[in-house]
Design an enzyme around this catalytic site. Structure first.
Site, PDB file in Angstrom:
ATOM      1  N   PHE A 150       0.819  -1.224   0.000  1.00  0.00           N
ATOM      2  CA  PHE A 150       0.000   0.000   0.000  1.00  0.00           C
ATOM      3  C   PHE A 150       0.843   1.260   0.000  1.00  0.00           C
ATOM      4  O   PHE A 150       0.373   2.327  -0.359  1.00  0.00           O
ATOM      5  CB  PHE A 150      -0.946   0.005   1.217  1.00  0.00           C
ATOM      6  CG  PHE A 150      -0.277   0.394   2.511  1.00  0.00           C
ATOM      7  CD1 PHE A 150      -0.095   1.731   2.854  1.00  0.00           C
ATOM      8  CD2 PHE A 150       0.203  -0.573   3.396  1.00  0.00           C
ATOM      9  CE1 PHE A 150       0.541   2.088   4.042  1.00  0.00           C
ATOM     10  CE2 PHE A 150       0.828  -0.228   4.581  1.00  0.00           C
ATOM     11  CZ  PHE A 150       1.006   1.116   4.897  1.00  0.00           C
ATOM     12  N   SER A 227       5.344  -7.192   3.165  1.00  0.00           N
ATOM     13  CA  SER A 227       5.940  -7.593   4.447  1.00  0.00           C
ATOM     14  C   SER A 227       6.711  -8.912   4.291  1.00  0.00           C
ATOM     15  O   SER A 227       6.447  -9.695   3.377  1.00  0.00           O
ATOM     16  CB  SER A 227       4.852  -7.691   5.511  1.00  0.00           C
ATOM     17  OG  SER A 227       3.799  -8.483   5.029  1.00  0.00           O
ATOM     18  N   CYS A 282       9.401   1.687   3.508  1.00  0.00           N
ATOM     19  CA  CYS A 282      10.320   0.574   3.783  1.00  0.00           C
ATOM     20  C   CYS A 282      11.728   1.096   3.983  1.00  0.00           C
ATOM     21  O   CYS A 282      12.588   0.395   4.494  1.00  0.00           O
ATOM     22  CB  CYS A 282      10.297  -0.431   2.650  1.00  0.00           C
ATOM     23  SG  CYS A 282      10.955   0.248   1.148  1.00  0.00           S
ATOM     24  N   GLU A 384       9.597  -4.713  12.701  1.00  0.00           N
ATOM     25  CA  GLU A 384       9.330  -3.473  11.963  1.00  0.00           C
ATOM     26  C   GLU A 384       8.049  -2.867  12.531  1.00  0.00           C
ATOM     27  O   GLU A 384       7.036  -3.558  12.639  1.00  0.00           O
ATOM     28  CB  GLU A 384       9.134  -3.801  10.475  1.00  0.00           C
ATOM     29  CG  GLU A 384       8.786  -2.611   9.627  1.00  0.00           C
ATOM     30  CD  GLU A 384       8.492  -2.996   8.179  1.00  0.00           C
ATOM     31  OE1 GLU A 384       7.711  -3.942   7.950  1.00  0.00           O
ATOM     32  OE2 GLU A 384       9.046  -2.352   7.277  1.00  0.00           O
TER      33      GLU A 384
HETATM   34  P1  NAD Z   1       1.511  -6.704   2.884  1.00  0.00           P
HETATM   35  O1  NAD Z   1       2.538  -7.751   2.948  1.00  0.00           O
HETATM   36  O2  NAD Z   1       0.374  -6.741   3.844  1.00  0.00           O
HETATM   37  O3  NAD Z   1       0.840  -6.688   1.422  1.00  0.00           O
HETATM   38  C1  NAD Z   1       1.619  -6.691   0.252  1.00  0.00           C
HETATM   39  C2  NAD Z   1       0.851  -7.378  -0.850  1.00  0.00           C
HETATM   40  O4  NAD Z   1       0.630  -8.747  -0.478  1.00  0.00           O
HETATM   41  C3  NAD Z   1      -0.529  -6.771  -1.099  1.00  0.00           C
HETATM   42  O5  NAD Z   1      -0.753  -6.709  -2.483  1.00  0.00           O
HETATM   43  C4  NAD Z   1      -1.483  -7.751  -0.420  1.00  0.00           C
HETATM   44  O6  NAD Z   1      -2.728  -7.824  -1.058  1.00  0.00           O
HETATM   45  C5  NAD Z   1      -0.753  -9.075  -0.549  1.00  0.00           C
HETATM   46  N1  NAD Z   1      -1.063  -9.985   0.567  1.00  0.00           N
HETATM   47  C6  NAD Z   1      -1.473  -9.643   1.804  1.00  0.00           C
HETATM   48  N2  NAD Z   1      -1.630 -10.754   2.555  1.00  0.00           N
HETATM   49  C7  NAD Z   1      -1.304 -11.806   1.783  1.00  0.00           C
HETATM   50  C8  NAD Z   1      -1.249 -13.221   1.998  1.00  0.00           C
HETATM   51  N3  NAD Z   1      -1.541 -13.746   3.182  1.00  0.00           N
HETATM   52  N4  NAD Z   1      -0.870 -14.002   0.982  1.00  0.00           N
HETATM   53  C9  NAD Z   1      -0.543 -13.478  -0.208  1.00  0.00           C
HETATM   54  N5  NAD Z   1      -0.571 -12.143  -0.474  1.00  0.00           N
HETATM   55  C10 NAD Z   1      -0.941 -11.327   0.507  1.00  0.00           C
HETATM   56  O7  NAD Z   1       2.286  -5.306   2.961  1.00  0.00           O
HETATM   57  P2  NAD Z   1       1.678  -3.858   3.109  1.00  0.00           P
HETATM   58  O8  NAD Z   1       1.140  -3.683   4.489  1.00  0.00           O
HETATM   59  O9  NAD Z   1       0.805  -3.520   1.961  1.00  0.00           O
HETATM   60  O10 NAD Z   1       3.017  -2.985   2.937  1.00  0.00           O
HETATM   61  C11 NAD Z   1       3.886  -2.707   3.984  1.00  0.00           C
HETATM   62  C12 NAD Z   1       5.050  -3.654   4.000  1.00  0.00           C
HETATM   63  O11 NAD Z   1       5.742  -3.626   2.758  1.00  0.00           O
HETATM   64  C13 NAD Z   1       6.096  -3.276   5.041  1.00  0.00           C
HETATM   65  O12 NAD Z   1       6.573  -4.428   5.656  1.00  0.00           O
HETATM   66  C14 NAD Z   1       7.180  -2.606   4.209  1.00  0.00           C
HETATM   67  O13 NAD Z   1       8.461  -2.616   4.782  1.00  0.00           O
HETATM   68  C15 NAD Z   1       7.133  -3.435   2.988  1.00  0.00           C
HETATM   69  N6  NAD Z   1       7.765  -2.753   1.860  1.00  0.00           N
HETATM   70  C16 NAD Z   1       8.949  -3.225   1.437  1.00  0.00           C
HETATM   71  C17 NAD Z   1       9.595  -2.588   0.400  1.00  0.00           C
HETATM   72  C18 NAD Z   1      10.911  -3.089  -0.106  1.00  0.00           C
HETATM   73  O14 NAD Z   1      11.255  -2.767  -1.229  1.00  0.00           O
HETATM   74  N7  NAD Z   1      11.655  -3.872   0.649  1.00  0.00           N
HETATM   75  C19 NAD Z   1       9.007  -1.471  -0.205  1.00  0.00           C
HETATM   76  C20 NAD Z   1       7.771  -1.029   0.266  1.00  0.00           C
HETATM   77  C21 NAD Z   1       7.147  -1.682   1.305  1.00  0.00           C
END
Ligand code: NAD
Length: 499
Positions: A150, A227, A282, A384
């Site tokens: 997001f 995540s 992130c 985190e």
């Molecule tokens: P999230 O892991 O909840 O969601 C990411 C994606 O995974 C979304 O499209 C979501 O629909 C999907 N998803 C959610 N639950 C799932 C499941 N159980 N099985 C399969 N897919 C699933 O992450 P978020 O809350 O949207 O974003 C924040 C996280 O992203 C933080 O941990 C942040 O550090 C990380 N992030 C990392 C980077 C990087 O490049 N390392 C960049 C931006 C954000």
């Protein structure tokens, strides 16, 4: 009027038929501003079929023509930047200037992708053997999928599809359910830029859509950002069937302050990096390691003053430094971590809980928090937090300051603040983290370098964008050729050499 988001498949809006929806919020107001439909497996199949059908023609197009589409797309994004930024701010909650930054960082990757004819040029070795020439080419891998978080609804999708589409792949984007407005608009603009239908599709959904995409036989590459536990899951699922996969995860980015640093400058830099976008980045700098008691005391005092100057406001308030968190649930999670830090014995110097914005009492706001005397064994430090919370740890030596980020489970970014070039060089060389800043608080690499962390911050071998991105979406084919007039007589049963 509330928005109702569907899918974008084969160049047109496709109404979702699953009957499953999720609310979209305006985090500044705390109100539901729309709904998004969650895809079922038939809709995922439709998107993959559409991308598969488009692949043949798109990948066969010469790269200059694909580059022209990217140039058009870049111009359209620039023309629509205000509209896109407003959607981001209204769905995510980050302030408008920050939303423009989100867009610009994605646009940088589109600019990089405009150079695709040069980036995918092959290699040629004439006369590698008697009458033999060898050449290598990079061919697009096929249908690629991007699953995005997001927190950067413009930048991260563009990191992925910008490079993938330019190389000749076709793409299915599965954006976050929390803010799908901009990803859908980007797909429409890509069509307007001249990409044929099916080249960029958007499927909205949750775990069910992700599972259907990553298990689909016709999907050849999966790029995930989110995540760490889910990144690891996606990585493992893709590896089972031999799909190419890059899966970026969470982070705990440290800022090391050496005693010789310009503390006032470091405080300015770190306050933006810690609290900007409400800490939902992130690459947010969420842990400071102060080397020496005096450094720690000076930093905490100056940061406390700085925090008192910060303005939290609605996402369209041009004076605000940061806006609300993305959802009420996420704010509760961050508040729980603050309580955990207190219970673990860290010193809460500034408490952002209980913050309320007059006139916007239902918004998902949280004031900035500052912890001092955080210890490495505390869970609130190991995890985190992803909110406007900065944790200060204190050490006595350069070596122990180097160890903290190196031994942390995450290894996304780190920054060192110092005037000592030798110490900075040593730190950059030794630290077990993927992206390093030297007096640069958020060391997100420029688009022609590549983005990626180490350890639990990234699973898979290739980073996002830059040449690593080009390699991720392409496969190398190497041809060894000889022409009839160069043929030798008879068969040979020994391993061929070029001598
Ligand atoms: P999230 O892991 O909840 O969601 C990411 C994606 O995974 C979304 O499209 C979501 O629909 C999907 N998803 C959610 N639950 C799932 C499941 N159980 N099985 C399969 N897919 C699933 O992450 P978020 O809350 O949207 O974003 C924040 C996280 O992203 C933080 O941990 C942040 O550090 C990380 N992030 C990392 C980077 C990087 O490049 N390392 C960049 C931006 C954000």
């Amino acid at each position: 009027m509330t928005k109702a988001y569907d899918h974008f498949i084969g160049g047109e809006t496709v109404t979702g038929a699953s009957g499953n929806y999720r609310d979209i919020f305006n985090p500044s107001l705390g109100d539901v501003s729309g709904t998004v439909v969650l895809a079922n497996s038939e809709e995922v199949d439709l998107a993959v079929k559409s991308a598969q059908e488009a692949f043949h023609g798109w990948s066969a197009l010469n790269p200059q023509r694909r580059a022209r589409v990217m140039f058009n797309f870049k111009r359209l994004i620039e023309e629509h930047a205000d509209e896109l930024a407003l959607i981001i701010s209204e769905e995510h909650g980050k302030v408008l200037a920050d939303s423009h930054g989100d867009i610009q960082r994605g646009l940088d990757v589109i600019e990089f992708a405009c150079g695709i004819p040069h980036l995918t040029k092959g290699e040629y070795s004439q006369g590698a053997g008697p009458g033999i020439d060898v050449y290598s080419m990079r061919q697009p891998i096929g249908v690629a999928v991007g699953i995005t978080p997001f927190n950067f609804p413009a930048m991260i999708p563009m990191w992925m599809f910008g490079v993938a589409i330019a190389t000749g792949c076709t793409f299915i984007l599965k954006p976050s359910e929390k803010d799908p407005g901009v990803p859908l608009r980007l797909a429409e603009l890509m069509m307007e830029a001249g990409a044929p239908a099916g080249v960029l599709n958007v499927v909205n959904g949750d775990k069910a859509a992700v599972d259907a995409l990553i298990r689909h036989d016709d999907v050849k590459a999966v790029s995930f950002v989110g995540s760490s536990d889910i990144a690891h899951y996606v990585y493992q699922e893709c590896a089972k069937t031999g799909k190419r996969v890059q899966a970026m995860g969470g982070a705990k980015n440290h800022g090391i302050i050496l005693p010789d640093a310009d503390i006032a400058q470091a405080v300015k830099d770190i306050s933006g990096a810690a609290y900007g976008s409400a800490g939902e980045r992130c690459m947010a700098l969420s842990a400071v390691v102060a080397v020496g008691e005096k450094t720690g005391d000076q930093f905490v005092e100056a940061m406390t003053d700085e925090i008192n100057r910060l303005k939290v406001g609605i996402s369209t308030d041009e004076e605000a430094d940061y806006g609300p968190l993305v959802t009420k649930e996420h704010r509760k999670k961050v508040e729980d971590y603050i309580q955990m830090g207190i219970d673990e014995g860290a010193e809460l110097v500034v408490d952002g809980r209980g913050f309320s914005l007059q006139g916007y009492e239902s918004g998902f706001f949280l004031g900035p928090s500052l912890f001092d005397k955080v210890k490495p064994e505390m869970k609130s430090y190991e995890d985190e937090i992803f909110g406007p919370v900065l944790q200060v740890l204190r050490t006595e030596t350069f070596e122990s300051a180097l160890d903290l980020p190196s031994q942390h489970q995450y290894g996304n970014g780190v920054a060192i603040f110092t005037r000592n070039g030798g110490a900075a060089r040593e730190f950059a060389q030794q630290v077990e983290v993927g992206m390093v800043g030297i007096n640069v608080p958020i060391p997100v690499p420029v688009s022609y370098h590549s983005f990626g962390g180490w350890k639990r911050s990234a699973f898979g071998d290739t980073n996002q964008h830059g040449m690593e991105g080009v390699r991720f979406y392409t496969r190398t084919k190497t041809v060894t050729q000889r022409w009839p007039e160069q043929m030798t007589e008879g068969s040979s049963f020994i391993m061929p050499t070029m001598d």
